[in-house]
Every structure is written in C-alpha cells, then in structure tokens.
Scaffold this motif. Structure first.
Motif, PDB file in Angstrom:
ATOM      1  N   MET A  75     -89.095  81.456 -17.300  1.00  0.00           N
ATOM      2  CA  MET A  75     -89.048  80.086 -16.772  1.00  0.00           C
ATOM      3  C   MET A  75     -88.226  79.190 -17.677  1.00  0.00           C
ATOM      4  SD  MET A  75     -89.877  78.534 -14.066  1.00  0.00           S
ATOM      5  CE  MET A  75     -88.937  77.029 -13.888  1.00  0.00           C
ATOM      6  N   GLU A  76     -88.276  79.420 -18.978  1.00  0.00           N
ATOM      7  CA  GLU A  76     -87.454  78.644 -19.910  1.00  0.00           C
ATOM      8  C   GLU A  76     -85.971  78.883 -19.635  1.00  0.00           C
ATOM      9  OE1 GLU A  76     -86.782  78.001 -24.706  1.00  0.00           O
ATOM     10  OE2 GLU A  76     -88.052  79.639 -24.034  1.00  0.00           O
ATOM     11  N   PHE A  77     -85.607  80.138 -19.371  1.00  0.00           N
ATOM     12  CA  PHE A  77     -84.216  80.465 -19.039  1.00  0.00           C
ATOM     13  C   PHE A  77     -83.781  79.737 -17.766  1.00  0.00           C
ATOM     14  CE2 PHE A  77     -81.205  82.865 -16.521  1.00  0.00           C
ATOM     15  CZ  PHE A  77     -80.152  83.005 -17.407  1.00  0.00           C
ATOM     16  N   ILE A  78     -84.646  79.775 -16.754  1.00  0.00           N
ATOM     17  CA  ILE A  78     -84.304  79.107 -15.491  1.00  0.00           C
ATOM     18  C   ILE A  78     -84.138  77.610 -15.708  1.00  0.00           C
ATOM     19  CG2 ILE A  78     -85.181  78.530 -13.190  1.00  0.00           C
ATOM     20  CD1 ILE A  78     -86.433  81.376 -13.127  1.00  0.00           C
ATOM     21  N   SER A  79     -85.010  76.999 -16.497  1.00  0.00           N
ATOM     22  CA  SER A  79     -84.886  75.564 -16.794  1.00  0.00           C
ATOM     23  C   SER A  79     -83.564  75.267 -17.495  1.00  0.00           C
ATOM     24  CB  SER A  79     -86.052  75.095 -17.659  1.00  0.00           C
ATOM     25  OG  SER A  79     -87.258  75.204 -16.950  1.00  0.00           O
ATOM     26  N   MET A  80     -83.194  76.119 -18.449  1.00  0.00           N
ATOM     27  CA  MET A  80     -81.914  75.946 -19.152  1.00  0.00           C
ATOM     28  C   MET A  80     -80.745  76.080 -18.180  1.00  0.00           C
ATOM     29  SD  MET A  80     -82.831  78.149 -22.569  1.00  0.00           S
ATOM     30  CE  MET A  80     -81.214  78.031 -23.332  1.00  0.00           C
ATOM     31  N   ALA A  81     -80.828  77.065 -17.287  1.00  0.00           N
ATOM     32  CA  ALA A  81     -79.758  77.262 -16.297  1.00  0.00           C
ATOM     33  C   ALA A  81     -79.657  76.058 -15.373  1.00  0.00           C
ATOM     34  CB  ALA A  81     -80.009  78.542 -15.503  1.00  0.00           C
ATOM     35  N   HIS A  82     -80.802  75.506 -14.969  1.00  0.00           N
ATOM     36  CA  HIS A  82     -80.785  74.349 -14.062  1.00  0.00           C
ATOM     37  C   HIS A  82     -80.263  73.085 -14.735  1.00  0.00           C
ATOM     38  CE1 HIS A  82     -83.714  76.127 -10.884  1.00  0.00           C
ATOM     39  NE2 HIS A  82     -82.471  76.511 -10.719  1.00  0.00           N
ATOM     40  N   GLU A  83     -80.396  72.986 -16.055  1.00  0.00           N
ATOM     41  CA  GLU A  83     -79.798  71.844 -16.748  1.00  0.00           C
ATOM     42  C   GLU A  83     -78.281  71.887 -16.628  1.00  0.00           C
ATOM     43  OE1 GLU A  83     -81.066  71.371 -20.808  1.00  0.00           O
ATOM     44  OE2 GLU A  83     -83.182  71.539 -20.239  1.00  0.00           O
ATOM     45  N   ILE A  91     -85.151  82.983  -8.722  1.00  0.00           N
ATOM     46  CA  ILE A  91     -86.387  83.690  -8.428  1.00  0.00           C
ATOM     47  C   ILE A  91     -86.978  84.122  -9.763  1.00  0.00           C
ATOM     48  CG2 ILE A  91     -87.427  85.733  -7.354  1.00  0.00           C
ATOM     49  CD1 ILE A  91     -85.069  85.651  -5.321  1.00  0.00           C
ATOM     50  N   LEU A  92     -88.232  83.779  -9.982  1.00  0.00           N
ATOM     51  CA  LEU A  92     -88.962  84.189 -11.180  1.00  0.00           C
ATOM     52  C   LEU A  92     -89.926  85.291 -10.777  1.00  0.00           C
ATOM     53  CD1 LEU A  92     -89.630  83.565 -14.221  1.00  0.00           C
ATOM     54  CD2 LEU A  92     -91.498  82.159 -13.331  1.00  0.00           C
ATOM     55  N   VAL A 107     -87.818  76.763  -7.882  1.00  0.00           N
ATOM     56  CA  VAL A 107     -87.908  78.180  -8.228  1.00  0.00           C
ATOM     57  C   VAL A 107     -88.873  78.892  -7.279  1.00  0.00           C
ATOM     58  CG1 VAL A 107     -88.531  79.818 -10.052  1.00  0.00           C
ATOM     59  CG2 VAL A 107     -87.419  77.654 -10.636  1.00  0.00           C
ATOM     60  N   ILE A 108     -88.470  80.074  -6.833  1.00  0.00           N
ATOM     61  CA  ILE A 108     -89.316  80.911  -5.985  1.00  0.00           C
ATOM     62  C   ILE A 108     -90.001  81.930  -6.886  1.00  0.00           C
ATOM     63  CG2 ILE A 108     -89.353  82.535  -4.047  1.00  0.00           C
ATOM     64  CD1 ILE A 108     -88.521  79.587  -3.329  1.00  0.00           C
ATOM     65  N   ALA A 122     -87.901  86.301  -0.614  1.00  0.00           N
ATOM     66  CA  ALA A 122     -87.703  85.427  -1.781  1.00  0.00           C
ATOM     67  C   ALA A 122     -86.235  85.030  -1.909  1.00  0.00           C
ATOM     68  CB  ALA A 122     -88.191  86.119  -3.051  1.00  0.00           C
ATOM     69  N   ILE A 123     -85.323  85.967  -1.682  1.00  0.00           N
ATOM     70  CA  ILE A 123     -83.887  85.666  -1.752  1.00  0.00           C
ATOM     71  C   ILE A 123     -83.524  84.624  -0.687  1.00  0.00           C
ATOM     72  CG2 ILE A 123     -81.561  86.588  -1.375  1.00  0.00           C
ATOM     73  CD1 ILE A 123     -82.617  89.246  -2.636  1.00  0.00           C
ATOM     74  N   CYS A 124     -83.985  84.841   0.540  1.00  0.00           N
ATOM     75  CA  CYS A 124     -83.686  83.888   1.619  1.00  0.00           C
ATOM     76  C   CYS A 124     -84.227  82.501   1.291  1.00  0.00           C
ATOM     77  CB  CYS A 124     -84.273  84.380   2.936  1.00  0.00           C
ATOM     78  SG  CYS A 124     -83.415  85.795   3.641  1.00  0.00           S
ATOM     79  N   LYS A 125     -85.481  82.443   0.805  1.00  0.00           N
ATOM     80  CA  LYS A 125     -86.081  81.154   0.455  1.00  0.00           C
ATOM     81  C   LYS A 125     -85.298  80.468  -0.662  1.00  0.00           C
ATOM     82  CE  LYS A 125     -90.806  82.259   1.779  1.00  0.00           C
ATOM     83  NZ  LYS A 125     -92.128  82.672   1.275  1.00  0.00           N
TER      84      LYS A 125
END
Length: 136
Positions: A75-83, A91-92, A107-108, A122-125
C-alpha cells in the motif's frame, strides 16, 4: 494457456507486477500477457519504482502484493505511485486480511487465493475506477 475472458483486453497496456512468490508472479505475468499486456514483474517495490520512473507515463496498471521484501510495502508503494501518477489503476493483493482503512480508494483489494475470474473482475474495476476519476 489460452484465456478467453469476455470483453477484457489489455492490448497496448503496460502492467507492473510486484509479487514475491515466484510461482504466483509467473502466473500473473502469463495471465496478463494472454490478455495482451506488456508486463514487468518484480519481487520487491524498490526495483519496480526505479523501473516505473524510467517508463515516464507508460504504465497502465499496477498489481502489488502487500507483503513483499524490502522497506516499501504494497500500500505504501501504491501511495507513492499515486503521488507521482494520480489515478494510476492499482490492485493490492494479500493473503492476510487487511484492515479496510489500509486500502484507500481508488485501490482495488484482491484477497489471496484468487481465481482468474476474480483477477479479471479486479482488473476491470481498477481500470473503470481510473477512467471515471480521469473524466471528473
């Protein structure tokens, strides 16, 4: 493997996969490749982040296991990517039940073990949520 998931094509898309289990990482890449995606797979978030920085804006989707080796968790990686790339579909995944407050929209969350149909959903969502966010 021949996949025919109704209406799902990742042709022309680049997907980053971060998964420390080598069998699951290989399976994810095979499934995504069958759907037409170009994939880059990593067993840790640090290597994936370095690669993503070199891709500029070419990444279309990230699929990230929450518990991977290294100092950056899923989740930390995804947050960094979204910044850096707001609205990037994400997808996590995790084999452990995560607190809902840890998984922040858009995030899904995909609980392991998952089926191919659950992965496809999950990919579609993730792609739909991202396109709705871009249209706002």
């Amino acid at each position: 493997m021949r996949l025919d998931i109704k209406g799902l094509s990742l042709s022309g898309k680049t997907v980053i996969v971060i998964e420390d289990d080598p069998t699951l990482r290989t399976l994810l890449v095979e499934i995504l490749s069958e759907l037409g995606a170009a994939c880059a797979a990593f067993n840790n978030a640090e290597d994936a982040l370095i690669t993503m920085l070199g891709l500029k804006n070419e990444c279309s989707l990230i699929i990230v296991d929450h518990g991977v080796p290294g100092s950056i968790q899923g989740m930390e990686f995804i947050s960094m990517a979204h910044e850096r790339w707001p609205g990037l579909p994400a997808i996590l995944t995790s084999g452990y039940q995560l607190d809902a407050s840890q998984v922040t929209p858009p995030v899904i969350y995909l609980f392991k073990p998952w089926s191919i149909d659950q992965l496809a959903d999950a990919i579609c969502k993730a792609l739909n949520v991202a396109s709705v966010d871009r249209d706002k």
